[in-house]
Design a protein around this motif. Structure first.
Motif, PDB file in Angstrom:
ATOM      1  N   PHE A 111       0.824  -1.213   0.000  1.00  0.00           N
ATOM      2  CA  PHE A 111       0.000   0.000   0.000  1.00  0.00           C
ATOM      3  C   PHE A 111       0.853   1.256   0.000  1.00  0.00           C
ATOM      4  CE2 PHE A 111      -2.422   3.302   2.295  1.00  0.00           C
ATOM      5  CZ  PHE A 111      -3.509   3.413   1.436  1.00  0.00           C
ATOM      6  N   GLU A 112       1.996   1.179   0.634  1.00  0.00           N
ATOM      7  CA  GLU A 112       2.839   2.376   0.751  1.00  0.00           C
ATOM      8  C   GLU A 112       3.320   2.873  -0.608  1.00  0.00           C
ATOM      9  OE1 GLU A 112       5.518  -1.210   0.956  1.00  0.00           O
ATOM     10  OE2 GLU A 112       3.602  -0.605   1.845  1.00  0.00           O
ATOM     11  N   PHE A 118      -4.796   6.843   0.829  1.00  0.00           N
ATOM     12  CA  PHE A 118      -4.869   7.086   2.272  1.00  0.00           C
ATOM     13  C   PHE A 118      -5.592   5.940   2.949  1.00  0.00           C
ATOM     14  CE2 PHE A 118      -8.621   9.052   0.369  1.00  0.00           C
ATOM     15  CZ  PHE A 118      -9.652   8.586   1.176  1.00  0.00           C
ATOM     16  N   LEU A 119      -5.363   5.849   4.254  1.00  0.00           N
ATOM     17  CA  LEU A 119      -6.067   4.849   5.059  1.00  0.00           C
ATOM     18  C   LEU A 119      -6.679   5.526   6.273  1.00  0.00           C
ATOM     19  CD1 LEU A 119      -4.283   4.134   7.836  1.00  0.00           C
ATOM     20  CD2 LEU A 119      -2.860   2.928   6.207  1.00  0.00           C
ATOM     21  N   TYR A 120      -7.707   4.881   6.798  1.00  0.00           N
ATOM     22  CA  TYR A 120      -8.308   5.255   8.076  1.00  0.00           C
ATOM     23  C   TYR A 120      -8.175   4.053   9.018  1.00  0.00           C
ATOM     24  CZ  TYR A 120     -10.807   8.926   5.414  1.00  0.00           C
ATOM     25  OH  TYR A 120     -11.130  10.002   4.613  1.00  0.00           O
ATOM     26  N   GLY A 138      -1.560   9.026   4.723  1.00  0.00           N
ATOM     27  CA  GLY A 138      -1.469   8.971   3.274  1.00  0.00           C
ATOM     28  C   GLY A 138      -0.151   8.400   2.804  1.00  0.00           C
ATOM     29  N   THR A 139      -0.157   7.919   1.566  1.00  0.00           N
ATOM     30  CA  THR A 139       1.094   7.425   0.995  1.00  0.00           C
ATOM     31  C   THR A 139       2.004   8.572   0.583  1.00  0.00           C
ATOM     32  OG1 THR A 139       0.033   7.266  -1.179  1.00  0.00           O
ATOM     33  CG2 THR A 139       0.025   5.282   0.194  1.00  0.00           C
ATOM     34  N   ASN A 140       1.476   9.762   0.522  1.00  0.00           N
ATOM     35  CA  ASN A 140       2.248  10.990   0.365  1.00  0.00           C
ATOM     36  C   ASN A 140       1.396  12.121   0.952  1.00  0.00           C
ATOM     37  OD1 ASN A 140       0.327  11.573  -1.561  1.00  0.00           O
ATOM     38  ND2 ASN A 140       1.746  11.778  -3.276  1.00  0.00           N
ATOM     39  N   PRO A 141       1.931  13.327   1.086  1.00  0.00           N
ATOM     40  CA  PRO A 141       1.148  14.395   1.727  1.00  0.00           C
ATOM     41  C   PRO A 141      -0.192  14.680   1.055  1.00  0.00           C
ATOM     42  CG  PRO A 141       3.455  15.014   1.669  1.00  0.00           C
ATOM     43  CD  PRO A 141       3.340  13.752   0.863  1.00  0.00           C
ATOM     44  N   ARG A 142      -0.260  14.571  -0.299  1.00  0.00           N
ATOM     45  CA  ARG A 142      -1.556  14.782  -0.950  1.00  0.00           C
ATOM     46  C   ARG A 142      -2.534  13.677  -0.593  1.00  0.00           C
ATOM     47  NH1 ARG A 142       1.511  16.736  -5.454  1.00  0.00           N
ATOM     48  NH2 ARG A 142       1.513  14.663  -6.381  1.00  0.00           N
ATOM     49  N   GLY A 143      -2.046  12.451  -0.523  1.00  0.00           N
ATOM     50  CA  GLY A 143      -2.901  11.354  -0.110  1.00  0.00           C
ATOM     51  C   GLY A 143      -3.468  11.600   1.277  1.00  0.00           C
ATOM     52  N   PRO A 179     -15.272   2.768   9.483  1.00  0.00           N
ATOM     53  CA  PRO A 179     -14.510   1.512   9.517  1.00  0.00           C
ATOM     54  C   PRO A 179     -13.089   1.712   9.030  1.00  0.00           C
ATOM     55  CG  PRO A 179     -16.619   1.233   8.398  1.00  0.00           C
ATOM     56  CD  PRO A 179     -16.414   2.700   8.567  1.00  0.00           C
ATOM     57  N   ASP A 180     -12.207   0.810   9.385  1.00  0.00           N
ATOM     58  CA  ASP A 180     -10.860   0.831   8.832  1.00  0.00           C
ATOM     59  C   ASP A 180     -10.966   0.744   7.317  1.00  0.00           C
ATOM     60  OD1 ASP A 180      -9.993   0.894  11.399  1.00  0.00           O
ATOM     61  OD2 ASP A 180      -9.175  -1.124  11.434  1.00  0.00           O
ATOM     62  N   PHE A 181     -10.144   1.501   6.640  1.00  0.00           N
ATOM     63  CA  PHE A 181     -10.364   1.699   5.206  1.00  0.00           C
ATOM     64  C   PHE A 181      -9.047   1.984   4.504  1.00  0.00           C
ATOM     65  CE2 PHE A 181     -11.039   4.840   1.777  1.00  0.00           C
ATOM     66  CZ  PHE A 181     -11.901   4.134   0.941  1.00  0.00           C
ATOM     67  N   TYR A 182      -8.858   1.358   3.325  1.00  0.00           N
ATOM     68  CA  TYR A 182      -7.739   1.666   2.433  1.00  0.00           C
ATOM     69  C   TYR A 182      -8.323   2.204   1.129  1.00  0.00           C
ATOM     70  CZ  TYR A 182      -4.494  -0.955   5.401  1.00  0.00           C
ATOM     71  OH  TYR A 182      -3.738  -1.391   6.451  1.00  0.00           O
ATOM     72  N   SER A 183      -7.910   3.375   0.718  1.00  0.00           N
ATOM     73  CA  SER A 183      -8.432   3.940  -0.533  1.00  0.00           C
ATOM     74  C   SER A 183      -7.753   3.307  -1.736  1.00  0.00           C
ATOM     75  CB  SER A 183      -8.215   5.453  -0.559  1.00  0.00           C
ATOM     76  OG  SER A 183      -6.862   5.757  -0.835  1.00  0.00           O
ATOM     77  N   LYS A 184      -8.443   3.368  -2.865  1.00  0.00           N
ATOM     78  CA  LYS A 184      -7.816   3.000  -4.129  1.00  0.00           C
ATOM     79  C   LYS A 184      -6.903   4.140  -4.572  1.00  0.00           C
ATOM     80  CE  LYS A 184     -11.522   2.547  -6.626  1.00  0.00           C
ATOM     81  NZ  LYS A 184     -12.413   2.226  -7.782  1.00  0.00           N
ATOM     82  N   ALA A 185      -5.985   3.812  -5.460  1.00  0.00           N
ATOM     83  CA  ALA A 185      -5.221   4.884  -6.095  1.00  0.00           C
ATOM     84  C   ALA A 185      -6.136   5.632  -7.049  1.00  0.00           C
ATOM     85  CB  ALA A 185      -4.030   4.304  -6.847  1.00  0.00           C
TER      86      ALA A 185
END
Length: 968
Positions: A111-112, A118-120, A138-143, A179-185
């Protein structure tokens, strides 16, 4: 939980944790809700101050958002040792702050490396003092910023809270159940906007109202723009660049603000190497902008900017055009231009290697294939493989070409620069937002599915009033999968308007706006003067006919008045705090579009009615001028909204083109001895011959009109005498009085049961008494279609109109097929030749075929068949837009809808959103006829067809309903 509270919480995008734990729904998350603000808990915000300015901006904006909702502003800290209670933690996933709480193995593998994601995650008791930590990483500041602002949306802060004054929904308590969450790119890597043609809105508003200290679009304005972009999950800006505005780099703080917000800075197709030539190229000091004769100065000019911009996130536009949206200077032909551009690109890339990164492939670069540059690319220009090819539309929403199978393999990929606002030939549309969302969806998803998804830029002019189309474009760029089917546009509009104005209004507003865009697709508001620009012409009469096709002019006026009434009905039910947003997003564009239409349509009525000697002509002249005055009033109101916040933002006359003027209407003073007159549908004026209404067809519910009007008389009594009982009139008699009721319109239709009992007469006479005068009007009926299948497509009064999706058979051949796209086109359902990746086809036996059946009552040697398509362009640079057309058993005719450059055909196509091709056919006998359409190229979108049996090559301008005999 109280049901009303529950419904409100769903509407606002977050859930309220029930006070009784036993009633809590634990299916979505094993952890309890995260209390941001309750009587027992008030969360604080923690971020790492060493992790970049954007984390700080995101943290402080989130605190402001929470305050807007609750009147509680969380404390913001940067030291984890100070953290206690409930803590919102903001940072990138590889930062020490986040890894200390999550641990490196707690994050999903890989994911990184995901772009701008981003994740929650909610953690209980991560430290002795922290009770709950809600982590946005986030994987970067914008994320990270996207993660933060998507939480803001969930708690009820709309991305347009500032730019459209969308009020925030207040809450006494705020508990987030996420809920815990991983966003798509994101679907598209670089997604953003081009601020363009800002002379009449954004620049004067910024200079005089919002940022007078700068007197221009400066860092204060760009801060608000960049915040909006992040809230819309976007990341790229092409800055404003017209002569009214100083270059982006003229104000050093502009670049600093872009760096702080992590917004990627690019420049338009005409501005290589982050330069604004219009403002920055000083011909007196530098000489000509000519790479053949003035290479040293031009190269130094570019190098200065590259040095200056080395520390900002940027996409470098590669190549060279003229100073402002014009062809390259000093070249005589395409071959010479290609040779010069080869040198330009090599030298520009050497500058980037020298000052930015020796590994040139790691520097984002774009080559925009726009206008004459497309011809150079077709002529053999070689663009290095790591540069992104940015394709463009034709300025009117139709993409000129996309990457073919080989171009899709490029390391730099490809993208699209798309217009929702435009200055130029054949006519500007800078005033209102009128590009149909279904067109945007169709074209951009075509680009996405052909792998043109590295850069998407939308020309949004002044931002306002293009809010919805900007949101739509950027939402597609962020999550394209949702938009694969055109039907999602309705859901998207429902969500957009429902979130702002309430779910109970969502469907009605979507219908209103859909009709608004449909009317604009038929003819944009800015095009209603039938004028053109570059060169600028004066206005002409519209092509709408008030005497035929049910009165095309009045139908269009009525359609606009219907949506205006819908707007008023909703506006009257809204709370006061929603009125400003409603005026900006809904009321102004609809009412302004309606009035500019009325201005020209009433003008046409006045002129046409004056030729008939109608007294009412002067009334329509007054209505035309009143419509202009209404636009002035509406625009003044816009600029006074929100206590003058938007003063100077709205200009009703961009570029002061003739279409925006109050029309001067000279009515002829006709000398006539006639006191009263009448006119019937399809007849321009009363004649000495026996006038007749269009033919009525058995079991068809059509109606046609008769107009009675004053000429020299002060009053008139009119009535029908001895009316056949099988003829229905909307009004049997009436009185006309000067200056009050100067005309009456009577609709004539049929009682078919009574007609049958009367012996099915083929014709009869309506006797119209006008004071002492008697007028006869012939009524004709036809039973030509008594023995055909119900709901058949038929000829009526010399015309057959066929919807493209009303085929009798759709033959698919392997993967080749005609696919229906709903919601799009003049008929709201076009047939598109697919797949888009297919090559041109030459074998009629091995392709997809649409079959149509229709019935005619005319025998004709010289009938004309007009095929109307969407005026799109070939999918790739080497492709065509061909179809094969077979009438009955005649030989197949090949038609190509492809247009070249800015030909007059292309101009007319984009002004009316139609591409028309016509062939001559013969009808040797009455009855059933067949039509076959063969797929010969990908990307053709067929809308409707018109068969004219009366040897007329023209068809009505206004799209008419399909000619179908009703079910028996």
């Amino acid at each position: 939980m109280n049901y009303l509270v529950f419904i409100c919480s769903l509407f606002l995008g977050y859930t309220i944790t029930p006070k009784n734990p036993s009633t809590e729904n634990t299916n979505t998350n094993k952890l309890p809700g995260f209390e941001i603000f309750t009587s027992q808990n008030q969360a604080i915000i923690l971020y790492n101050k060493n992790n970049g300015k954007l984390d700080s901006i995101s943290a402080h904006l989130l605190a402001e958002d929470i305050f807007k909702v609750t009147n509680y502003k969380p404390e913001i800290i940067t030291n984890i040792k100070q953290a206690k209670g409930n803590v919102i933690v903001i940072g990138t996933i590889n930062s020490k702050l986040i890894t200390s709480l999550l641990g490196e193995k707690a994050i999903k593998a890989g994911f990184e490396n995901q772009w701008e994601s981003f994740l929650y995650k909610t953690i209980l008791n991560p430290t002795k003092k922290i009770k709950k930590a809600f982590i946005i990483a986030g994987t970067n500041p914008r994320g990270t910023a996207y993660g933060v602002f998507n939480i803001s949306k969930k708690i009820g802060v709309n991305p347009w809270y500032w730019w459209a004054d969308v009020p925030v929904k207040k809450r006494s308590e705020l508990v987030l159940n996420q809920p815990d969450f991983y966003s798509k790119a994101p679907s598209v890597k670089y997604r953003g906007i081009f601020l363009n043609d800002e002379d009449w809105g954004l620049q004067p508003w910024a200079a005089k109202t919002f940022e007078p200290e700068t007197g221009d679009i400066g860092p204060k304005t760009y801060s608000k723009i960049f915040e909006l972009l992040l809230r819309l999950n976007a990341n790229t800006i092409w800055p404003a660049m017209h002569p009214s505005t100083k270059a982006f780099f003229y104000y050093p703080d502009n670049a600093k603000v872009a760096n702080q917000y992590q917004i990627v800075v690019g420049t338009s197709h005409a501005e290589p190497m982050l330069r604004n030539n219009v403002d920055e190229w000083d011909k007196n000091n530098y000489g000509d902008f000519n790479y053949k004769t003035n290479k040293t100065n031009v190269l130094n000019y570019w190098e200065t900017r590259v040095k200056e911009a080395k520390n900002i996130d940027a996409i470098y536009t590669i190549g060279m055009r003229g100073v402002h949206d014009s062809g390259m200077e000093g070249v005589k032909n395409n071959d010479e231009a290609v040779a010069v551009l080869d040198n330009v690109i090599t030298d520009q890339r050497n500058l980037l290697k020298k000052h930015i990164n020796p590994n040139i492939e790691n520097i984002p670069q774009a080559f925009t294939v726009y206008k004459e540059v497309l011809d150079l690319y077709k002529n053999g220009l070689q663009v290095p493989d790591d540069i992104t090819l940015v394709w463009t539309d034709d300025n009117y929403g139709y993409i000129r070409a996309l990457s073919n199978s080989e171009e899709q393999k490029r390391k730099g990929g490809s993208g699209v620069y798309y217009h929702a606002s435009y200055w130029g030939r054949p006519h500007d549309y800078l005033w209102l937002s009128s590009t149909n969302p279904y067109l945007i969806q169709e074209e951009m998803m075509k680009a996405y599915n052909l792998d043109n998804k590295n850069i998407w830029i939308l020309n949004i002019g002044d931002i306002k009033p293009l809010e919805y189309n900007m949101q739509l474009f950027l939402d597609m760029a962020y999550d394209a999968d949702k938009f694969q089917n055109s039907t999602y546009i309705t859901s998207h509009q429902n969500q957009f308007y429902g979130t702002i104005f309430g779910n109970k209004f969502a469907e009605d507003l979507t219908k209103i706006k859909t009709n608004y865009y449909k009317l604009a697709f038929e003819r944009k508001p800015e095009f209603m003067g039938w004028s053109q620009t570059e060169p600028t012409t004066q206005i002409f009469n519209t092509a709408y006919n008030t005497f035929s096709n049910g009165d095309e002019i009045q139908q269009r006026i009525d359609a606009y008045e219907t949506i205006e009434k819908g707007v008023d009905l909703i506006e009257n039910q809204l709370s006061e705090n929603l009125k400003s947003a409603f005026f900006q997003l809904v009321s102004y564009p609809i009412q302004a579009a309606s009035n500019i239409n009325k201005k020209f349509l009433y003008r046409d009525k006045a002129i046409n009615y004056a030729k008939q000697g109608r007294k009412s002509a002067k009334k329509y002249k007054t209505l035309s001028n009143e419509a202009y005055n209404n636009i002035e009033t509406l625009t003044k109101e816009y600029n006074q909204l929100s206590n003058g916040k938007w003063q100077g933002m709205m200009d009703m006359r961009p570029r002061k083109l003739p279409v925006f003027d109050n029309p001067s209407i000279e009515l002829p003073e006709l000398t006539t001895t006639e006191t009263i007159g009448f006119s019937i549908e399809d007849t321009l004026k009363s004649t000495t011959n026996l006038p007749k209404l269009p033919t009525f067809y058995t079991n068809d519910n059509s109606s046609y009109f008769i107009d009675v009007f004053l000429k020299n008389a002060e009053k008139c009594t009119w009535t029908f005498n001895d009316l056949p009982h099988w003829i229905i009139v909307s009004k049997a008699s009436g009185n006309l009085v000067d200056s009050k009721v100067m005309e009456d319109r009577i609709y004539v239709s049929m009682d078919w049961d009574a007609w049958k009992k009367a012996g099915e007469p083929i014709s009869d006479i309506i006797k119209l008494q006008l004071n002492s005068e008697k007028k006869n009007i012939q009524i004709n009926t036809s039973n030509s279609y008594n023995n055909i299948p119900k709901n058949s497509i038929v000829e009526k009064n010399g015309l057959v109109i066929i919807y493209a999706n009303h085929f009798s058979k759709n033959k698919i051949n392997d993967n080749l097929k005609w696919k229906e796209i709903t919601g799009f086109g003049h008929t709201q359902a076009v047939m598109a030749s697919t797949p888009l990746s297919s090559n041109d086809i030459s074998n009629y036996e091995e392709t997809a075929v649409l079959h149509y059946e229709l019935f005619t009552e005319t025998v004709a040697k010289n009938a004309f068949l007009t095929l109307v398509a969407i005026p799109s362009h070939p999918i790739t640079t080497g492709a065509n837009l061909k179809i094969g057309v077979q009438w009955n058993n005649d030989p197949i005719t090949i038609l190509d809808f492809k247009t070249e450059g800015r030909s007059n055909t292309w101009k007319q196509n984009v002004l009316r959103n139609k591409a028309e091709k016509q062939i001559q056919v013969s009808i040797p006998k009455k009855g059933k006829q067949t039509l076959k359409i063969y797929m010969m190229s990908a990307g053709v979108m067929l809308d409707y067809f018109v068969l004219n049996t009366e040897n007329k090559t023209s068809i009505p301008y206004k799209f008419s309903s399909e000619t179908i005999i009703n079910e028996k």
